[in-house]
Enzyme design. Structure first.
Site, mmCIF file in Angstrom:
data_model
loop_
_atom_site.group_PDB
_atom_site.id
_atom_site.type_symbol
_atom_site.label_atom_id
_atom_site.label_comp_id
_atom_site.label_asym_id
_atom_site.label_seq_id
_atom_site.Cartn_x
_atom_site.Cartn_y
_atom_site.Cartn_z
ATOM 1 N N LYS A 172 0.836 -1.205 0.000
ATOM 2 C CA LYS A 172 0.000 0.000 0.000
ATOM 3 C C LYS A 172 0.869 1.252 0.000
ATOM 4 O O LYS A 172 0.542 2.245 -0.657
ATOM 5 C CB LYS A 172 -0.941 0.000 1.205
ATOM 6 C CG LYS A 172 -1.870 1.220 1.293
ATOM 7 C CD LYS A 172 -2.787 1.360 0.087
ATOM 8 C CE LYS A 172 -3.622 2.636 0.117
ATOM 9 N NZ LYS A 172 -4.698 2.626 1.110
ATOM 10 N N LYS A 240 -1.211 11.163 5.900
ATOM 11 C CA LYS A 240 -0.866 10.128 6.880
ATOM 12 C C LYS A 240 -0.137 8.968 6.214
ATOM 13 O O LYS A 240 0.872 8.456 6.724
ATOM 14 C CB LYS A 240 -2.141 9.661 7.580
ATOM 15 C CG LYS A 240 -1.967 8.509 8.564
ATOM 16 C CD LYS A 240 -2.260 7.136 7.961
ATOM 17 C CE LYS A 240 -3.681 7.008 7.458
ATOM 18 N NZ LYS A 240 -3.937 5.633 6.933
#
Length: 291
Positions: A172, A240
């Site tokens: 990811k 983030k």
């Protein structure tokens, strides 16, 4: 195949994902911090619970989909968390995007209680969550993956087992570098076209027919042309994710200058109070740099 499922975290991504599982006919227990987030699931026939532990106690497979590493640690390992309720033999599938190192620690804690874990972060945004067409990147043991795969197939179209626990999260991070870099590249192309007095819509159309074609150019290029940055994936969440990329790179002694520049764009966007916009609003940062 597991029949009893829990889903914890019903935000912009989690809610449509949980609804898809319920519509596929699975018994579903749900928990969210905000009771109103559970209302659409209750209306669809899911059972609502007051803690992650209570929801987990009902289930063979427990999905979590929350915002950040501390949130996952809280809902799985904290007081009233999944670990308190999950029975030995259960599987936790964390679909959040968090630290790979933290994922391995959480997996170890769960394994000590006889509970398996998969990390299965996703790409595809809210539209992919609604349509059940997400790309799902999975880390964990192959037999556990094989057991849970029918459930993942309800949620996504491209489902790849990448490696052991944490590998899904590493994948990811790789995804977020490519997505961020492509958004920035598309933004610069549209800025150049506009500054040169050339119709950016025609430029986008031309580029979509060649080697520069991408889903980012197709979707986010249109967003930039229209000035429509309603969130499919919020900039503050991409920020983030890039922080996680930076931390992993530092731990590995890697210099990733493109990732660092994407992080700076997203930091600027959030600092301007625009963190709730889609991360395609990187365009606005680049635009402001040129005025």
């Amino acid at each position: 195949m597991p029949d009893r499922i829990a889903f914890i975290g019903l935000g912009i991504m989690g809610r449509p994902m949980a609804l898809n599982l319920r519509r596929a006919g699975y018994d579903l227990a749900v928990y969210a911090r905000r009771p109103e987030s559970m209302e659409p699931l209750a209306a669809a026939g899911a059972m609502t619970w007051r803690s992650p532990a209570q929801a987990a106690a009902q289930a063979e497979v427990i999905f979590t989909m929350v915002a950040d590493t501390p949130d996952v640690e809280q809902v799985i390992l904290g007081p009233g968390g999944v670990l308190e309720g999950a029975a030995p033999g259960a599987v936790v599938v964390d679909m959040s995007t968090i630290s790979a190192a933290a994922t391995r620690v959480i997996a170890g804690r769960l394994e000590g209680q006889g509970v398996a874990m998969l990390d299965a972060p996703v790409s595809g945004g809210e539209s992919g969550a609604i349509a059940g067409t997400l790309s799902i990147m999975v880390g964990g043991a192959v037999p556990v993956f094989d057991r849970v795969r029918p459930l993942l197939e309800v949620l996504g179209r491209n489902i790849v087992h990448v490696g052991t626990n944490g590998a899904g999260q590493v994948c990811k991070s790789c995804n977020q570098i490519v997505v961020g870099a492509t958004i920035a590249g598309v933004a610069e192309a549209i800025l150049l076209a506009r500054a040169a007095g050339v119709d950016p819509a025609r430029v986008r159309e031309a580029l979509l027919g060649g080697f520069a074609a991408s889903r980012i150019l197709e979707v986010h290029g249109q967003r930039m042309i229209d000035g429509n940055f309603a969130p499919g994936f919020k900039a503050r969440l991409h920020q983030k994710d890039m922080r996680i990329v930076g931390e992993a790179a530092a731990q590995l002694g890697l210099g990733l200058p493109t990732a660092a520049s994407i992080a700076q764009y997203l930091d600027a966007l959030v600092d301007q109070g625009l963190g709730e916009l889609d991360s395609a609003a990187i365009y606005k940062v680049l635009e402001s740099m040129n005025h």
